[in-house]
Enzyme design. Structure first.
Site, mmCIF file in Angstrom:
data_model
loop_
_atom_site.group_PDB
_atom_site.id
_atom_site.type_symbol
_atom_site.label_atom_id
_atom_site.label_comp_id
_atom_site.label_asym_id
_atom_site.label_seq_id
_atom_site.Cartn_x
_atom_site.Cartn_y
_atom_site.Cartn_z
ATOM 1 N N LYS A 53 0.838 -1.208 0.000
ATOM 2 C CA LYS A 53 0.000 0.000 0.000
ATOM 3 C C LYS A 53 0.871 1.256 0.000
ATOM 4 O O LYS A 53 0.624 2.206 -0.743
ATOM 5 C CB LYS A 53 -0.941 -0.013 1.220
ATOM 6 C CG LYS A 53 -2.058 -1.043 1.069
ATOM 7 C CD LYS A 53 -2.812 -1.305 2.355
ATOM 8 C CE LYS A 53 -3.810 -2.454 2.162
ATOM 9 N NZ LYS A 53 -4.471 -2.886 3.374
ATOM 10 N N GLN A 97 -4.427 -1.407 9.674
ATOM 11 C CA GLN A 97 -4.412 -2.743 9.072
ATOM 12 C C GLN A 97 -5.035 -3.768 10.019
ATOM 13 O O GLN A 97 -4.675 -3.851 11.189
ATOM 14 C CB GLN A 97 -2.960 -3.134 8.732
ATOM 15 C CG GLN A 97 -2.829 -4.449 8.007
ATOM 16 C CD GLN A 97 -3.452 -4.443 6.607
ATOM 17 O OE1 GLN A 97 -3.321 -3.471 5.861
ATOM 18 N NE2 GLN A 97 -4.145 -5.504 6.254
ATOM 19 N N ASP A 120 -10.691 3.342 4.064
ATOM 20 C CA ASP A 120 -11.000 1.912 3.963
ATOM 21 C C ASP A 120 -12.515 1.694 3.863
ATOM 22 O O ASP A 120 -12.975 0.627 3.470
ATOM 23 C CB ASP A 120 -10.488 1.184 5.223
ATOM 24 C CG ASP A 120 -9.388 0.186 4.887
ATOM 25 O OD1 ASP A 120 -9.211 -0.119 3.695
ATOM 26 O OD2 ASP A 120 -8.730 -0.297 5.830
#
Ligand code: NAP
Length: 284
Positions: A53, A97, A120
């Site tokens: 990412k 994460q 997200d």
């Protein structure tokens, strides 16, 4: 029939170059889009994901910071970091994460992220926005699937879409996105009685389960479009999806491969969401 591949790498390259262009234009106006990626613990798969990412951000000209903490970090300390990032003007998107260590309440951490920086798309406000058709951030994986359908010019209106899987991060938002484009949507899960009877009705199938060969050729209507979200390992340890690719590609009209399908699109949509967050926050 041999299905046409929907190439997630090629589509990603195209979308990421558009992100890079828009990021450059935004920089010229004084705002560099910034993503903070927070990793707690040393889960090897998570380490690979976060590195990818951050790398993708740099390649697209986005600013990104990776904050890594030991597995012992307390929930209070993590929440404090999230609050600091919420208030950091150089950061437009925050990604924590998952999975988090067991002593940390992941949902509590997600809810601590400012909805304006929830790239997200996992915050309740983002889920509510998707459900009600309001502006917000869409979860990256189903968003990537929608872009793949768009890339082949697929008109979902009146089509029957079957989503296999009902998780908060893939299956449920996927179903809502398909519904918003006027598809008739069926959501299947582990308690679905006769999966094959459902999938055989489908014009579009999205498999998001996490088990190999959940979808085989005999379960697919000829000409259906098949998107494979699953990430599994086969007997040789190679990455594979939920779909029996070789069998299904002989029946479907379009299919996404694994690897090189939905996976790269997920990171691409994270870049898109981060850019979007920066554009929304930039002075006009
Ligand atoms: P998850 O939270 O474990 O959800 C899996 C879903 O599949 C559940 O809803 C479950 O039903 C359903 N299911 C399990 N066995 C089934 C069966 N035999 N028939 C029908 N449905 C069944 O997983 P997830 O987070 O949604 O992820 C799904 C897969 O996508 C995983 O392989 C994951 O690694 C992959 N993934 C890939 C990306 C990417 O970027 N490519 C991103 C995210 C996830 P119940 O609800 O009844 O338990």
């Amino acid at each position: 029939m041999t299905a046409q591949l929907i190439d997630g790498n090629a589509l990603s390259r195209q979308l990421r170059s558009e992100v890079a262009e828009r990021a450059l234009a935004l920089k010229a106006r004084g705002t560099t889009p910034g993503l903070a990626v927070v990793l707690v613990g040393d889960n090897p798969a998570s380490q690979v994901y976060v590195r990818n990412k951050v790398k993708a951000c740099h390649e697209a000209g986005l600013h990104s910071v990776l904050e890594q903490y030991p597995a012992e970090l307390s929930e209070t300390e993590l929440l404090a970091r999230v609050h600091a990032l919420n208030n950091d003007p150089a950061i437009h998107g925050i990604l924590v994460q998952l999975p988090l260590p067991a002593h940390i309440d992941a949902q509590k951490v997600i809810e601590a992220i400012s909805p304006a920086k929830d790239v997200d798309g996992f915050h309740m406000a983002s889920a509510g926005a998707l459900m009600t058709g309001m502006p917000g951030f869409w979860p990256c994986t189903p968003y990537g699937c929608m872009k793949m359908l768009e890339s082949i010019g697929y008109d979902l209106r009146g089509k029957h879409a079957v989503v296999i899987g009902r998780s908060n991060i893939v299956g449920k938002p996927m179903a809502l996105m398909l519904l918003a484009q006027d598809a008739t949507v069926t959501v299947c899960h582990s308690r679905t009685k006769d999966l094959k009877a459902q999938t055989l009705q489908a014009d579009v199938i999205v498999a998001a389960v996490g088990k190999r060969n959940v979808l085989t050729a005999d379960m697919v209507k000829p000409g259906a479009v098949v998107l494979d979200v699953g990430m599994n390992r086969n007997d040789e340890g190679k990455l594979c999806g939920d779909v029996d690719f070789d069998g299904v590609k002989a029946v479907a009209s379009h299919i996404t491969p694994v690897p090189g399908g939905v996976g790269p699109m997920t990171i691409t949509m994270l870049l898109v969401n981060t850019l979007e967050a920066a554009e929304r926050s930039a002075p006009h």
